[in-house]
Structure formats: structure tokens, C-alpha cells
Design an enzyme around this catalytic site. Structure first.
Site, mmCIF file in Angstrom:
data_model
loop_
_atom_site.group_PDB
_atom_site.id
_atom_site.type_symbol
_atom_site.label_atom_id
_atom_site.label_comp_id
_atom_site.label_asym_id
_atom_site.label_seq_id
_atom_site.Cartn_x
_atom_site.Cartn_y
_atom_site.Cartn_z
ATOM 1 N N ASP A 236 0.828 -1.213 0.000
ATOM 2 C CA ASP A 236 0.000 0.000 0.000
ATOM 3 C C ASP A 236 0.859 1.259 0.000
ATOM 4 O OD1 ASP A 236 0.804 -0.853 2.614
ATOM 5 O OD2 ASP A 236 -0.468 0.706 3.460
ATOM 6 N N GLU A 237 0.284 2.325 -0.524
ATOM 7 C CA GLU A 237 0.812 3.685 -0.359
ATOM 8 C C GLU A 237 2.317 3.802 -0.622
ATOM 9 O OE1 GLU A 237 -2.197 5.132 3.214
ATOM 10 O OE2 GLU A 237 -0.398 4.047 3.783
#
Ligand code: TNX
Length: 428
Positions: A236-237
Site C-alpha cells: 500500500d501507499e
């Protein structure tokens, strides 16, 4: 038929006597049948998990259960909670307590977010500085901490006794500042210990062979101490990783994960890759109405032979505040997130094109940027986690949780769970 000690005080109408258990292979996996008769109580299930869930239901019926028959089984095989032990470290005892908490709600997976920018929490023999240096920090200071392999195995065994599978996550290639502080060659630039709450500023060095030697070794050690079928690789991210580097990393890391024999899981961003190992599971964290390309990335796992775990952030991120003025919790994800927000949604309505059979299950994460103790975690989880658990267990359209919460409250009171008394519930 195994007679058991009486678990409840058999009140009016039902004669005191042993609870009997029988098995019946025609009952669905994890399901049970409870016969509450004037002469006693009988639990029928196809296996041990179903009998355990029958006992949880009996506990909710209180000391004077009515007579009748309950037939019950879960909608989804994966019913999860996630605990972020990286932003704030939680000691083993706190994790065991959370295992007990979630088992009461018939959840069967606990995802441990073991690594992030602020701390590395799991002992890896080949890289001792990960925990010695990377484990010594956390949000706001105060020292951090980590689990030895023996600690981790203790958590795994305790969870298994309650039919909970531990799903360990090593978040990569972003969220890796703590690892890079411990082993600077893993990063693309020098790193300092970080105890704040920003996300998306770190990345592993994508072009170095030593990075993949690290990934291979960490995942191999982690797989060896994890009897459950899953390894979660994060993903993620990763805002600091270029698109090209991200795709390269996901392909190689997922392949190394799959080579351990485990099924790998990634946050939905990993669906950007069209070179995922067959059967890789995606975890969707965008909103109940997807903001593209999140839905598209999620469908990519299904196209490549995998399934999806749903964690719509505006519904089930239980670190989001109940109200604007709640003393802790974050405020993003279209928050605040009320109890009805956590309850009133339908898994198959989220990502267009995702069928019931593509959904492995539902998971409620708790991120701990603002949560330092298990009591704070519990007060964010309860009662909203009961709402999410019902979405994961009960048939489509199940309703009426608010009226049933007071019965759950009695169980929570008896166990000392630090639930939050949201308004609108007839709390005792
Ligand atoms: C998003 S969405 C995160 C975490 C944060 C959380 C806070 C996702 C997979 N990651 O890094 O802790 O929001 O609510």
C-alpha cells in the site's frame, strides 16, 4: 457423543444436565446446530470450530436460554480483524486478549501488521538489527518493542486454540523506514528513525539484488514460524516508488512469497501488476463506493485466479473516530464512522464485477497511530467490530444488531472489554 461440563446455568424451562456434542458431516464448515430442549442442550457440528461457535452463541443467550433450535453457519470463510502493532507496539498479552475478543464474534483470522516506518516487530535471525534497532521506535517515542520467535509462536498457538489463524504482514516496498534505518543498504537513500504519523515517504531499493535476498530470507523465516496458509506482503501507499519500480518489485516479491508455499496477500495496489502468482489474494481498502482505479486493481486479482478480502475504509477502518470530538482515532476515510456506517453495507455491492464467489471475506483493520493501549483499541473495536463480524458471518441483508447489542454487552461486561457506549443503543 462427548458429555461436557455445563457451560451455562440452565434456567427456567430447560433441565440442568450435561451439554452433549455430536458430529454430523452434513453441517456446513464452521456451522452448528443448537438444540435447546427442556431436557438439555445438544450441539451438533461437522467439526470443532462449529462446536466452538455454538458455545459462543450459547454465551450470548445468557443464563436462561429459551428452548428452540438454532442452525447457523458463516457466509464467508475469511472473517478477519487486523491489528497494527508497528505504529504502537502492543505486548504479547494484549494481542492474546484481542484474540479472545475477536473469537467471541466468530472471527477466524487475525492479521498482524508487523512492520512499518515506525517499527519492525518480528525477530528475523538473519537480520538481528531489524528488531534491535528497527524495533526500538514507535509513534510518539516510548521505546517500541518486538516479538521474539517464541512470542510469535505463542500467539499463533493461543489463536489456534480459538480457531483464529494468524496472518503476518511485512509491508513492502513502502512503509519500510524502520528496516532501512536498521540496514541502510535496503533503502534508496539514508534514513532516520521516524516516530511521526505521515505515510508514503519510504521505499526499498528496487534495483538491488540484496533487496530480494532480504525479501526471500524474511519471508522464508516468517513462513517457517507461521502454520497458517497466508503471508501478507503489504504494497500500500508506496508513493516514493516509481510505477516501473513498483511493478518490478511486486512481481519479484510476490514470486518469492509464493515460493515459500504460502498463499500471498497484498493490498489492492498490488493488483496494478499483471504478473501476480496464481491465486494471490487482494485486500481492498478503498471506500464502499470505489474511487477508480481501486476497483480495477482489485478485479485484477480475480482475473489472475485469486480472491478478495474487503476492508472498505469508510466502513471498517475502526481506527476512524466515532464522532468528530472522539478523544482519539483518525478522521480521514470519510469519517467519522458511526456504528450504522460499519453495519449498513453489502459486500457484493462494493466493487462492480466482483461476485460473491470472488470474495474470500471481510476484515476490519485497526491502525494504531493514535492508539497506544489495548483498552483504546478495544474501545474503537467494540461495538463496531460486532457489526463487521455480522456482515462477514450472516446472510445478505441481516439486520437488527442494535436491538441485540445489549445481549452482547453482558458478555463484554463479564470479560472486561472496554467497549464504547455509542448513543442509540439500549445499554444496560
Ligand atoms: C491507511 S490504507 C493505511 C495505513 C494507515 C491508515 C490509517 C492502508 C492499507 N494503509 O498506513 O495507518 O490508513 O487509518
Amino acid at each position: 457423543m462427548i458429555p461436557l461440563p455445563v457451560l451455562v446455568d440452565l434456567g427456567d424451562g430447560i433441565a440442568a444436565g450435561p451439554i452433549t456434542r455430536t458430529t454430523d458431516a452434513s453441517i456446513p464448515p464452521e456451522g452448528y446446530r443448537l438444540d435447546l430442549e427442556p431436557t438439555g442442550i445438544r450441539i451438533t457440528s461437522s467439526g470443532a470450530a462449529g462446536a466452538f461457535y455454538a458455545e459462543q452463541t450459547l454465551g450470548q443467550l445468557g443464563e436462561h436460554p429459551p428452548t428452540g433450535v438454532i442452525e447457523d453457519h458463516p457466509r464467508f470463510a475469511y472473517r478477519g480483524a487486523m491489528l497494527d502493532v508497528a505504529r504502537h507496539f502492543l505486548p504479547v498479552e494484549a494481542v492474546l486478549r484481542y484474540v479472545d475478543d475477536i473469537a467471541l464474534l466468530k472471527l477466524n483470522h487475525l492479521h498482524l501488521h508487523l512492520t512499518d516506518d515506525q517499527g519492525w516487530r518480528i525477530e528475523i535471525d538473519a537480520y538481528p538489527e531489524l528488531t534491535r534497532i528497527g524495533g526500538a521506535t514507535q509513534v510518539g517515542g516510548g521505546g517500541g518493542g518486538y516479538y521474539t520467535k517464541a512470542d510469535y509462536r505463542r500467539i499463533v498457538a493461543y489463536a489456534a486454540e480459538r480457531f483464529v489463524t494468524i496472518v503476518p504482514e511485512i509491508d513492502m516496498p513502502g512503509h519500510t523506514n524502520a528496516a532501512i534505518v536498521a540496514y541502510p543498504e535496503l533503502g534508496d537513500e539514508p534514513a532516520e528513525p521516524y516516530e511521526g504519523i505521515e505515510v508514503g515517504f519510504s521505499t526499498l531499493a528496487i534495483g538491488e539484488d540484496s533487496t530480494y535476498e532480504f525479501v526471500r530470507t524474511v519471508l522464508t523465516e516468517l513462513a517457517a514460524m507461521t502454520p497458517g496458509p497466508y503471508l501478507h506482503l503489504g504494497g500500500d501507499e508506496s508513493f516514493k516508488t516509481s510505477d516501473q519500480d513498483f511493478l518490478l518489485f511486486v512481481r519479484r516479491a510476490a514470486e518469492l512469497g509464493a515460493a515459500t508455499g504460502k498463499t500471498v496477500i497484498g493490498w489492492h495496489e498490488m493488483g496494478r501488476s499483471s504478473e501476480l502468482p496464481a491465486g494471490m489474494v487482494g485486500q481492498y481498502w478503498d471506500y464502499a463506493v470505489p474511487r477508480e482505479p481501486a476497483g480495477e486493481h482489485t478485479l485484477s486479482f480475480v482475473r489472475q485466479g485469486g480472491k478478495v478480502i474487503l476492508s472498505p475504509a469508510d466502513r471498517v477502518y475502526l481506527d476512524i473516530r466515532y464522532t468528530e470530538d472522539h478523544p482519539y482515532g483518525l478522521v480521514w476515510a470519510d469519517g467519522p464512522t458511526t456504528l450504522p456506517d460499519a453495519y449498513d453495507w453489502e459486500p457484493t455491492d462494493i466493487v462492480p464485477g466482483l461476485a460473491e464467489a470472488d470474495i474470500l471475506g471481510v476484515e476490519a483493520p485497526i491502525w494504531t497511530e493514535t492508539l497506544a493501549t489495548i483498552e483504546q483499541v478495544e474501545s474503537m473495536a467494540f461495538p463496531r467490530l460486532a457489526a463487521v463480524a455480522e456482515r462477514a458471518w450472516s446472510p445478505r441483508g441481516a439486520s437488527g444488531l442494535l436491538e441485540r447489542l445489549p445481549a452482547l454487552q453482558a458478555v463484554w461486561d463479564a470479560r472486561g472489554i472496554a467497549y464504547h457506549r455509542v448513543p442509540g443503543v439500549g445499554w444496560a
